[in-house]
Enzyme design. Structure first.
Site, PDB file in Angstrom:
ATOM      1  CE  LYS A  66     -24.997  39.112  -1.095  1.00  0.00           C
ATOM      2  NZ  LYS A  66     -23.679  39.770  -0.942  1.00  0.00           N
ATOM      3  CG  HIS A  67     -26.294  34.875  -3.777  1.00  0.00           C
ATOM      4  ND1 HIS A  67     -27.213  35.085  -4.796  1.00  0.00           N
ATOM      5  CD2 HIS A  67     -25.505  35.974  -3.764  1.00  0.00           C
ATOM      6  CE1 HIS A  67     -26.981  36.234  -5.374  1.00  0.00           C
ATOM      7  NE2 HIS A  67     -25.952  36.807  -4.766  1.00  0.00           N
ATOM      8  CG  ASN A 232     -18.492  19.266   0.643  1.00  0.00           C
ATOM      9  OD1 ASN A 232     -19.336  18.484   1.036  1.00  0.00           O
ATOM     10  ND2 ASN A 232     -17.545  18.926  -0.221  1.00  0.00           N
ATOM     11  CG  HIS A 393     -26.994  20.119  -1.802  1.00  0.00           C
ATOM     12  ND1 HIS A 393     -25.926  20.832  -2.290  1.00  0.00           N
ATOM     13  CD2 HIS A 393     -26.478  19.043  -1.148  1.00  0.00           C
ATOM     14  CE1 HIS A 393     -24.797  20.207  -1.964  1.00  0.00           C
ATOM     15  NE2 HIS A 393     -25.108  19.146  -1.268  1.00  0.00           N
TER      16      HIS A 393
END
Length: 393
Positions: A66-67, A232, A393
């Site tokens: 999810k996302h 994180n 990221h």
């Protein structure tokens, strides 16, 4: 096919949108549906995760995304009757394949977060796995192949619009990856670190230096999961599956708390009072998930108040008291915990211990490593310094 136009980007106002290859063809085939920008981000990140889990463990693997972070990840180990019940697959008549077990575990660990997920499977999707997927609210699935029976089941989902993506399992991306932010191109080498390398578990600064084979397996699962989790991040794993993932927090202790709370909820769902909740006939799966989550929480009155409980239950359940919750959580043991970077303070270990953590793998390198080690020794926790950071990221 070299490129695929999309309806829009992350948001409807972000047009035009496409995915494309600068060289060669796209390694994917959209068999059904019309996946969007975020669907593809989830699909490609989750595929990498399950591919690595399969390579590291030799077991079929599944992930629920999810996302652009995993809500769950697991390998295909058998499930106990308790797990089958809390994952809502105890009523399935057909035999569950190892891949179906991996999916049930990945989807069931954090059912609230997995609502509307994108699924990744390491192996060809079979009928049993497709049957489980069809029952859940989900945006799509990516796998290296689909049996004819599985494809027929999936194509009938969401009135024929369910996203089904087939990926070439032999596709290998270029060693250099790029992305743009604010018109500026970033370039770096892909993160190709092998997380099943036994050398990662050789630097053990704690008094307890014993990692069981199951603990090493679970720590590898944790680290691979973290490799594709927005930083994180920390990940609690037990019996071959993630049971709590904390993603995208600016403070590591908040990651540890978030993931620990999710691990506690996973464990509390196995409490006899929760498993025997007298749900009304015909209540939807999502409503049942939400009700269980509230019942376990400090806001249990929201579903137990007079005039409210009748919406969910055939009779009013007893409260699961704070003392009962603490006593039950204390019974959870043999949990493994991975972190995508070093733990800066021992408070992370204190929180992890409350959720049954007995094994830890983290990068090491904090100026307060001594405090972290001392806290592990206080509870007899075995901890390895991997020397590997896994920011994503």
């Amino acid at each position: 096919m070299k490129e695929l136009a999309l309806k829009y980007g992350c948001n409807p106002n972000q047009k035009p949108s496409r995915i494309f290859m600068e060289e060669g063809d796209l390694p994917i085939d959209v068999i059904n549906g019309k996946p969007g920008y975020i669907n593809f981000l989830d699909a490609l990140n989750s595929w990498q995760l399950v591919k690595e889990l399969k390579a590291a463990t030799g077991l079929p693997a599944a992930a629920s995304f999810k996302h652009v972070s995993p809500a769950g990840a697991a390998v295909g180990l058998p499930m106990s009757d308790i797990l089958r019940k809390i994952y809502f697959v105890d009523d399935v008549q057909m035999e569950l394949s190892p891949l179906a077990c991996a999916y049930a575990r990945a989807r069931g660990a954090d059912r609230m977060s997995s609502y509307g997920d994108f699924v990744a499977l390491s192996d060809a999707c079979d009928a049993a796995t497709a049957t489980l997927i069809k029952r859940e609210v989900s945006d799509g699935v990516i796998a290296p192949d689909f049996t004819p029976e599985a494809l027929e089941i999936l194509k009938a989902k969401r009135k024929g619009t369910y996203n089904v993506i087939k990926i070439d399992p032999h596709y290998t991306p270029a060693p250099i990856e790029r992305k743009q932010v604010f018109g500026i191109t970033f370039e770096q080498g892909r993160n190709e670190v092998r997380l099943d390398d036994p050398k990662l578990f050789e630097n053990i600064p704690t008094v307890n230096k014993v990692f069981t084979p199951e603990a090493k397996r679970d720590l590898v699962i944790s680290l691979i999961t973290l490799k594709y989790t927005q930083s994180n991040s920390v990940c609690y794993v037990k019996d071959g599956q993630a049971i709590g993932i904390g993603a995208g927090q600016q403070s590591r202790i908040h990651c540890t708390r978030l993931a620990g709370n999710k691990a506690d909820i996973w464990w509390l769902r196995q409490h006899p009072k929760v498993m025997s909740l007298p749900f009304k006939e015909g209540i939807r799966r999502a409503d049942r998930d939400n009700t269980i989550d509230i019942y376990i929480s400090d806001d249990c009155d929201d579903v137990l108040a007079e005039g409210t409980w009748q919406q969910f239950f055939s009779e009013k359940p007893e409260v699961l008291t704070a003392d009962e919750k603490r006593a039950w959580i204390a019974k959870n043991t043999q949990v493994s915990l991975g972190s995508d970077a070093f733990f800066p303070f021992g408070d992370n270990i204190e929180r992890a211990h409350k959720s049954g953590v007995e094994y830890i793998a983290q990068a090491g390198g904090s100026v307060r490593d001594d405090h972290v080690i001392d806290t592990c020794n206080k509870y007899g926790i075995a901890m390895a310094f991997t020397g590997v950071r896994l920011f994503h990221h």
